[in-house]
Scaffold this motif. Structure first.
Motif, PDB file in Angstrom:
ATOM      1  N   ARG A 267       0.834  -1.207   0.000  1.00 17.74           N
ATOM      2  CA  ARG A 267       0.000   0.000   0.000  1.00 17.74           C
ATOM      3  C   ARG A 267       0.869   1.257   0.000  1.00 17.74           C
ATOM      4  NH1 ARG A 267      -2.591  -1.331   4.102  1.00 17.74           N
ATOM      5  NH2 ARG A 267      -1.495  -0.157   5.690  1.00 17.74           N
ATOM      6  N   LEU A 268       1.856   1.320   0.879  1.00 17.85           N
ATOM      7  CA  LEU A 268       2.726   2.488   0.954  1.00 17.85           C
ATOM      8  C   LEU A 268       3.678   2.545  -0.225  1.00 17.85           C
ATOM      9  CD1 LEU A 268       3.525   2.307   4.775  1.00 17.85           C
ATOM     10  CD2 LEU A 268       2.079   3.992   3.627  1.00 17.85           C
ATOM     11  N   GLY A 269       4.154   1.380  -0.671  1.00 20.05           N
ATOM     12  CA  GLY A 269       5.068   1.350  -1.815  1.00 20.05           C
ATOM     13  C   GLY A 269       4.419   1.876  -3.086  1.00 20.05           C
ATOM     14  N   LEU A 378      12.463   0.299  -3.969  1.00 17.31           N
ATOM     15  CA  LEU A 378      11.017   0.194  -3.847  1.00 17.31           C
ATOM     16  C   LEU A 378      10.480  -1.043  -4.561  1.00 17.31           C
ATOM     17  CD1 LEU A 378       9.830   3.891  -4.122  1.00 17.31           C
ATOM     18  CD2 LEU A 378       9.354   2.315  -2.251  1.00 17.31           C
ATOM     19  N   ILE A 379      11.047  -1.333  -5.733  1.00 16.34           N
ATOM     20  CA  ILE A 379      10.629  -2.536  -6.452  1.00 16.34           C
ATOM     21  C   ILE A 379      10.941  -3.782  -5.622  1.00 16.34           C
ATOM     22  CG2 ILE A 379      11.146  -3.990  -8.452  1.00 16.34           C
ATOM     23  CD1 ILE A 379       9.330  -1.737  -9.145  1.00 16.34           C
ATOM     24  N   GLN A 380      12.118  -3.814  -5.020  1.00 12.23           N
ATOM     25  CA  GLN A 380      12.462  -4.961  -4.173  1.00 12.23           C
ATOM     26  C   GLN A 380      11.522  -5.063  -2.983  1.00 12.23           C
ATOM     27  OE1 GLN A 380      16.641  -6.192  -3.578  1.00 12.23           O
ATOM     28  NE2 GLN A 380      17.187  -4.193  -4.396  1.00 12.23           N
ATOM     29  N   LEU A 381      11.173  -3.931  -2.388  1.00  8.47           N
ATOM     30  CA  LEU A 381      10.259  -3.930  -1.250  1.00  8.47           C
ATOM     31  C   LEU A 381       8.913  -4.522  -1.637  1.00  8.47           C
ATOM     32  CD1 LEU A 381       9.891  -2.790   1.725  1.00  8.47           C
ATOM     33  CD2 LEU A 381       8.778  -0.851   0.624  1.00  8.47           C
ATOM     34  N   ALA A 398       3.099  -1.483  -9.289  1.00  3.57           N
ATOM     35  CA  ALA A 398       4.030  -0.422  -8.898  1.00  3.57           C
ATOM     36  C   ALA A 398       4.376   0.453 -10.088  1.00  3.57           C
ATOM     37  CB  ALA A 398       5.297  -1.033  -8.294  1.00  3.57           C
ATOM     38  N   ARG A 399       4.639  -0.173 -11.213  1.00  2.52           N
ATOM     39  CA  ARG A 399       4.937   0.587 -12.429  1.00  2.52           C
ATOM     40  C   ARG A 399       3.713   1.371 -12.905  1.00  2.52           C
ATOM     41  NH1 ARG A 399       7.825   3.746 -15.455  1.00  2.52           N
ATOM     42  NH2 ARG A 399       7.360   3.540 -17.664  1.00  2.52           N
ATOM     43  N   PHE A 400       2.526   0.795 -12.749  1.00  2.00           N
ATOM     44  CA  PHE A 400       1.288   1.446 -13.164  1.00  2.00           C
ATOM     45  C   PHE A 400       1.061   2.728 -12.361  1.00  2.00           C
ATOM     46  CE2 PHE A 400      -3.469   1.695 -12.966  1.00  2.00           C
ATOM     47  CZ  PHE A 400      -3.682   1.938 -14.310  1.00  2.00           C
TER      48      PHE A 400
END
Length: 488
Positions: A267-269, A378-381, A398-400
């Motif tokens: 959610r935060l990421g 962030l991607i790893q998270l 995430a990318r969206f």
């Protein structure tokens, strides 16, 4: 897979990320030579479609790509996306007209949406036995950030010293080699248990993102914000969003499962990714505008100023990789990157009409240091917190959100600068002014631009506040149902 196969596969992934990111940025610097060559009389009117066809198609496909990865396996989707990208590149390079080129850019964008998202899913599955963290995810984010910074310069260079068609033809040898290597070397699980794909949900997500991007790209430029065209698109976007949310809560296997948002890291990421997209727009686009409008630097030369940003992204990314091996967490890097980004934007807000260009390069290096800590971490998270059977959906989500943040940031910053500009004429006529009127206009524009950078600092401060809410213990992957897979 053997260790050699993993390394070759990671190289293939990094190459495809570079190709996708460069083509997203490279055409923006070559639009004038393209329209001059293909349609010198009426081509300028079609520039918005030439630029947006790629981004619209790319954003529209992102949610579907994630679900396809989870349902079919990442390799099949990756190969298909790369094939579509190469077909679109060949069609773009051979385009005899602007209409052909715009349609080909859409085909290319369909493939690029997969290369920017599915590639990160593939990288996540390349983690070797015994590795606690996936080193490739951070590298992929670093390469993407470097490509974003170098793309405008490369586009200007090719436009000035070669044919614009090479911006597309250069993709073919590298892309074909990467495609062949992926088919032969890459061995990832393919799911043998078929799951339904929410195509209506994917269509609604595509409709929402497309209409929203059109609002942000056309509003205040092609059409007034209060025009029937923009208001109609805004209403269509809101309706598509409402239908999409309803579909996600009622579908058996939704394209973007609401359960993901119950995981704090996800959610935060997602929120931080969206805010970073908005901030990157301010840092990259408006610095280039400042250099061209206020300092009279040509577009190809202005692009060189983004090289310090790219250097900062890549250098810090390498350092964070080493620190991560020693136990530093993604939360720590996210907090540090947000702090650094806030300071960098505050320094950009002090830019004047005669600010030293070396000082500006130093600030852009600081921006790169901030982004280098944020992009890959962030991607790893997100990938570590996502349930394994929803890895593709979480990664592409995430990318969206970053794509939507970029579009909204561009619209909000553009509207703000138009409202704050109090010089002679308007922002669009600034280049035509001469003498004292031009100097007055530049001063007013730079003053408005400083406010935009202050807003960018506010965006990064909000990122910091969200990063501080990330759980300290690190992400814990949810338990997930077993799924039958075979390696392909």
């Amino acid at each position: 897979m053997t260790e050699t196969q993993r390394k070759v596969s990671l190289l293939v992934c990094l190459v495809t990320i570079v190709l996708a990111v460069l083509d997203m940025q490279i055409v923006s610097a070559a639009t004038v030579p393209i329209v001059t060559d293909l349609d010198p009389r009426h081509g300028l009117a079609t520039i918005p479609w030439l630029v947006s066809a790629f981004s619209l198609a790319s954003a529209a496909m992102l949610p579907l790509y994630g679900r396809l990865c989870d349902a079919l396996g990442a390799k099949q989707v990756f190969v298909g996306a790369l094939g579509a990208f190469l077909a679109g590149s060949a069609l773009c390079g051979a385009a005899p007209s602007l209409g052909w080129l715009i349609a080909s850019r859409a085909v290319q964008g369909v493939g690029a949406g997969g290369l920017m998202s599915v590639t990160m899913v593939v990288i996540a599955q390349l983690k070797g036995p015994g590795e606690k963290k996936n080193k490739g995810a951070g590298t992929g984010g670093i390469v993407a950030g470097g490509g974003m910074a170098v793309g405008p310069w490369l586009g200007g260079f090719l436009a000035d010293h070669a044919s614009w068609r090479w911006a597309f033809y250069l993709n073919l040898p590298l892309g074909i080699a990467a495609l062949a290597a992926a088919v032969v070397v890459l061995k990832l699980p393919r799911h043998t248990t078929r799951h339904a794909i929410d195509y209506p949900g994917a269509a609604l997500a595509a409709a929402f993102s497309t209409t929203l991007l059109l609002v942000t790209e056309w509003g205040g430029k092609q059409y007034a914000w209060a025009s029937p065209q923009i208001l109609g698109l805004a209403l269509a976007s809101a309706a598509a969003l409402g239908l999409f949310l309803h579909r996600q809560f009622t579908a058996a296997e939704p394209i973007l499962p609401p359960a993901l948002f119950r995981v704090p890291e996800l959610r935060l990421g997602f929120a931080i990714q969206g805010l970073i997209g908005a901030a990157m727009t301010g840092a990259m686009y408006y610095v280039l505008v400042y250099l061209q409008v206020a300092r009279g630097i040509a577009s190809s030369s202005a692009g060189l100023f983004l090289i310090p940003m790219a250097a900062g992204i890549m250098a810090v990314g390498l350092v964070t990789g080493r620190l991560a091996e020693r136990g530093w967490s993604e939360r720590t890097f996210t907090i540090s990157g947000a702090c650094t980004g806030t300071v960098a934007f505050l320094l950009l807000a002090t830019t004047g009409t005669h600010t030293s260009l070396w000082q500006l390069r130093a600030v852009l290096l600081l921006v790169g240091i901030a982004l280098g800590q944020l992009l890959g971490q962030l991607i790893q998270l997100v990938q570590q917190a996502a349930p394994r059977h929803q890895l593709g959906v979480a990664t592409t989500a995430a990318r969206f959100f970053q794509t939507l943040g970029t579009a909204l940031g561009a619209a909000l910053f553009g509207t703000l600068i138009n409202r704050l500009y109090d010089g002679p004429g308007d922002v669009g006529s600034l280049a035509a002014l001469r003498g004292a009127a031009h100097a007055q206009g530049v001063t007013a524009y730079v003053s408005a631009l400083d406010t935009v950078f202050l807003c960018g600092a506010g965006v990064m401060l909000l990122c910091l506040l969200l990063a501080l809410r990330l759980p300290k213990g690190g992400p814990v992957r949810e338990t997930e149902p077993a799924r039958e897979t075979v390696a392909v």
